[in-house]
Design a protein around this motif. Structure first.
Motif, PDB file in Angstrom:
ATOM      1  N   GLY A 273     -90.600 -68.426  14.179  1.00  0.00           N
ATOM      2  CA  GLY A 273     -91.356 -69.637  13.878  1.00  0.00           C
ATOM      3  C   GLY A 273     -91.449 -70.565  15.081  1.00  0.00           C
ATOM      4  O   GLY A 273     -92.496 -71.160  15.354  1.00  0.00           O
ATOM      5  N   TYR A 291     -91.497 -74.215   7.557  1.00  0.00           N
ATOM      6  CA  TYR A 291     -90.514 -73.890   8.593  1.00  0.00           C
ATOM      7  C   TYR A 291     -89.326 -74.852   8.517  1.00  0.00           C
ATOM      8  O   TYR A 291     -88.161 -74.420   8.583  1.00  0.00           O
ATOM      9  N   ILE A 324     -92.354 -67.328   6.644  1.00  0.00           N
ATOM     10  CA  ILE A 324     -92.125 -67.810   8.007  1.00  0.00           C
ATOM     11  C   ILE A 324     -92.529 -66.748   9.030  1.00  0.00           C
ATOM     12  O   ILE A 324     -93.104 -67.054  10.075  1.00  0.00           O
TER      13      ILE A 324
END
Length: 358
Positions: A273, A291, A324
């Motif tokens: 991420g 995130y 993610i």
């Protein structure tokens, strides 16, 4: 270990291996396609097959070493035993409703499995509604390390998390539906309230670097302060959840202690991420929220990492891993040959699930 136990463990291994093989096939197929594969009928067939397997585990009430038997017993006695404990009421009502219709335990597990899998598919479709690719995200969900255990054993937490992720998928467009599904999720299993709270906090923070710093600090604190946080949080939760934090290690089969292996596993989506956001300049308001949600929920787990049943706390963040890992690759153009990147993510997901299953 009796024959039923052996059959149970073999069936778990069989389902995991079959799902991982399917993941490998999809990864190879995606490698040769410039756009994400969109064959949703495949996902529907997978849901039916997975639900059939989840519903066909042997039931032996002489063995209470796994939660599957406890759920079976709860189903059989749902319409006869007075229920004074109103925790997780929605799951109890669901069990009671199915019990009124049928006394077949396999049907009960099949219905739960259908809901569990379908919510992940619907969420995947909603998360990937711009360019398609719902099948890819769904494959990441079912090939994740948590999917089979939380579809077979830890049913309430598994179903609750699938509902909460569905709620997240409605946040941008229909906040009332988001709130309703979120309310349903915490009434199926209250533990997901931690993930929901992390999501709500993330809406206002929206600063991945700050959340990443908090995550790093939590590792230092947890490593240096021993079991302090387990005892601290145990005083803030009800007795049933406290047992997860303070039960003696020799009464469980868990490998307790400071789990560096789990931290490394948790770090994978964090690094991915971070790479998407700061190196590939992927700027998406909603992805930043998700995130940060992962980082904050995982921070709580790190603080109680020495607890027994530690995977049940880790799951409150790990369930977000597929989103993610793949969301930016489905909804943005980060690489010239993005199909290679998508295939690589699927392969890595399959590889880590296989390694953790050994």
């Amino acid at each position: 270990m009796n024959e039923v136990d052996i059959i149970y463990l073999r069936q778990v291994a069989l389902i995991k291996n079959l799902i991982l093989i399917i993941g490998l096939v999809v990864a190879i197929a995606q490698f040769g396609n410039k756009k994400p594969i969109k064959m949703l009928p495949i996902a529907v067939i997978l849901i039916l097959l997975i639900s059939y397997f989840f519903a066909s585990f042997p039931i032996d009430f002489n063995n209470w070493w796994n939660d599957h038997m406890i759920y079976a017993a709860g189903f059989y006695y749902a319409d006869t035993v007075p229920n004074e404990d109103m925790s997780d009421p929605l799951f109890r009502w669901l069990t009671y409703g199915i019990r009124i219709i049928t006394d077949n335990c396999s049907i009960y597990f099949f219905v739960i499995a259908i809901m569990y899998c379908s919510f992940y598919l619907i969420s995947s479709k909603r998360f990937c509604n711009r360019y398609g690719g719902a099948l890819i995200m769904f494959i990441l969900f079912i090939t994740s390390n948590f999917f089979v255990p939380y579809g077979v054993n830890t049913l309430r937490a598994g179903l609750a998390m699938s509902v909460l992720i569905l709620a997240f998928s409605y946040f941008q467009e229909q906040k009332i539906i988001f709130a309703l599904f979120a309310l349903c999720a915490i009434n199926i299993h209250f533990s997901v309230a931690l993930t929901l709270c992390s999501f709500i906090v993330s809406i206002y923070i929206k600063k991945p670097k700050m959340c990443f710093t908090i995550w790093l600090i939590s590792i230092i604190l947890s490593f240096s302060m021993g079991s302090y946080f387990e005892e601290l949080f145990a005083g803030l939760v009800e007795e049933r959840r406290t047992s997860y934090l303070l039960v003696e290690a020799d009464k469980t089969h868990y490998n307790v202690g400071f789990r560096w292996d789990f931290i490394v596993y948790s770090l994978i989506p964090i690094l991915m991420g971070y790479y998407y956001i700061y190196k590939r300049k992927y700027n998406d308001f909603f992805y930043n929220i998700l995130y940060c949600t992962y980082l904050l929920a995982n921070t709580f787990w790190i603080l109680v990492i020495r607890a027994n049943f530690t995977d049940r706390f880790a799951y409150l963040s790990w369930a977000l891993m597929p989103i993610i890992l793949i969301y930016p690759l489905i909804n943005g153009q980060l690489f010239k040959h993005q199909n290679y990147a998508i295939s690589l993510v699927i392969l890595l997901n399959v590889a880590f699930t296989f390694i953790l299953s050994l």
